[in-house]
Scaffold this active site. Sequence first.
Site, mmCIF file in Angstrom:
data_model
loop_
_atom_site.group_PDB
_atom_site.id
_atom_site.type_symbol
_atom_site.label_atom_id
_atom_site.label_comp_id
_atom_site.label_asym_id
_atom_site.label_seq_id
_atom_site.Cartn_x
_atom_site.Cartn_y
_atom_site.Cartn_z
ATOM 1 N N ARG A 55 0.852 -1.180 0.000
ATOM 2 C CA ARG A 55 0.000 0.000 0.000
ATOM 3 C C ARG A 55 0.892 1.236 0.000
ATOM 4 O O ARG A 55 1.980 1.236 0.587
ATOM 5 C CB ARG A 55 -0.913 0.035 1.233
ATOM 6 C CG ARG A 55 -2.067 -0.947 1.199
ATOM 7 C CD ARG A 55 -3.110 -0.544 0.166
ATOM 8 N NE ARG A 55 -4.294 -1.406 0.196
ATOM 9 C CZ ARG A 55 -4.444 -2.502 -0.534
ATOM 10 N NH1 ARG A 55 -3.466 -2.883 -1.352
ATOM 11 N NH2 ARG A 55 -5.561 -3.218 -0.460
ATOM 12 N N GLU A 79 -4.104 7.573 -5.238
ATOM 13 C CA GLU A 79 -4.065 6.857 -6.522
ATOM 14 C C GLU A 79 -5.214 7.348 -7.396
ATOM 15 O O GLU A 79 -6.365 7.216 -6.994
ATOM 16 C CB GLU A 79 -4.180 5.344 -6.313
ATOM 17 C CG GLU A 79 -2.973 4.742 -5.636
ATOM 18 C CD GLU A 79 -3.119 3.265 -5.304
ATOM 19 O OE1 GLU A 79 -2.123 2.664 -4.880
ATOM 20 O OE2 GLU A 79 -4.237 2.718 -5.448
ATOM 21 N N HIS A 88 -1.548 0.266 -9.699
ATOM 22 C CA HIS A 88 -2.109 -0.691 -8.737
ATOM 23 C C HIS A 88 -2.748 -1.872 -9.463
ATOM 24 O O HIS A 88 -3.943 -2.139 -9.342
ATOM 25 C CB HIS A 88 -3.126 0.007 -7.827
ATOM 26 C CG HIS A 88 -3.335 -0.727 -6.523
ATOM 27 N ND1 HIS A 88 -3.720 -0.089 -5.366
ATOM 28 C CD2 HIS A 88 -3.220 -2.050 -6.189
ATOM 29 C CE1 HIS A 88 -3.837 -0.961 -4.386
ATOM 30 N NE2 HIS A 88 -3.533 -2.159 -4.869
#
Length: 271
Positions: A189, A218, A237
């Site tokens: 993360r 993000e 991601h």
Amino acid sequence: IWYHKPAINEELLQSLPNLKVVASAGVGIDHLDLKLLSSYGVKVSNTPFVVSTDTADMGMALLLASARRLVEGHEMAVSPDTEYFPADWLGIEVSGATLGILGMGTIGYKVAERAKAFEMKILYHNRNQRKKEEESAVGAVYCKKIDDLLQQSDFVLLAVTLTPQTHKLIGKRELELMKPTATLINISRGLVVDQDALVEALQNKVIKAAALDVTYPEPLPRDHPLLKLKNVIITPHIGSATKKTRWVMMEEMAESIEAGLAGLPIPREVL
């Protein structure tokens, strides 16, 4: 819940009095207030196991891409301004290098299995030491102190769960402990890393490079300094983003929802 949306807060829970179960995609549950959900009698499930293989693959892909400067190389090869390939344009060796893995859960261990095939030396730090036979299978050496791992590793890969204890686990002090030739890889993360400290470390060559599948937020603001650095690879991601895995994740979420609505034990319930 997909990409942390919708946000599960008290206002939403009050508007959904019949809510029985929240099924969250992926392994991380840092976006969910489990105590709040439990106080409303809502159960929670996630999909922790199906994502591990693809995420481990992503970790190795980032490691290799950063070491061999694949993104820079591609840009050079396709640039209309390129007239020749410089002979002194070099990457760094992966075979024989030392990989330090922070977080030796399912994903971290699968990364170690892959790294062994690349003849890497493997160090790891984890809340609990793995069994001796598990260590031997991948040739991993346990570091009780994070500092020891950081000082010895050529690549440091983060595969920890985001908790209050791991929030900004890697900050200015930790980055300064790393080798100036080292690369930081994050597949956990974004908030596990102090991003401002990372920018500073990369700009000042405290460490060599970073390869990140996760950031905060993000996506990053388009003017963020990380987006301007040549020694950084950032991906959106996509650790679990393969067709098969995403399909199975959806199946598992639906299975949990159906069980919750039927009053049956919920597969992969987060307790």
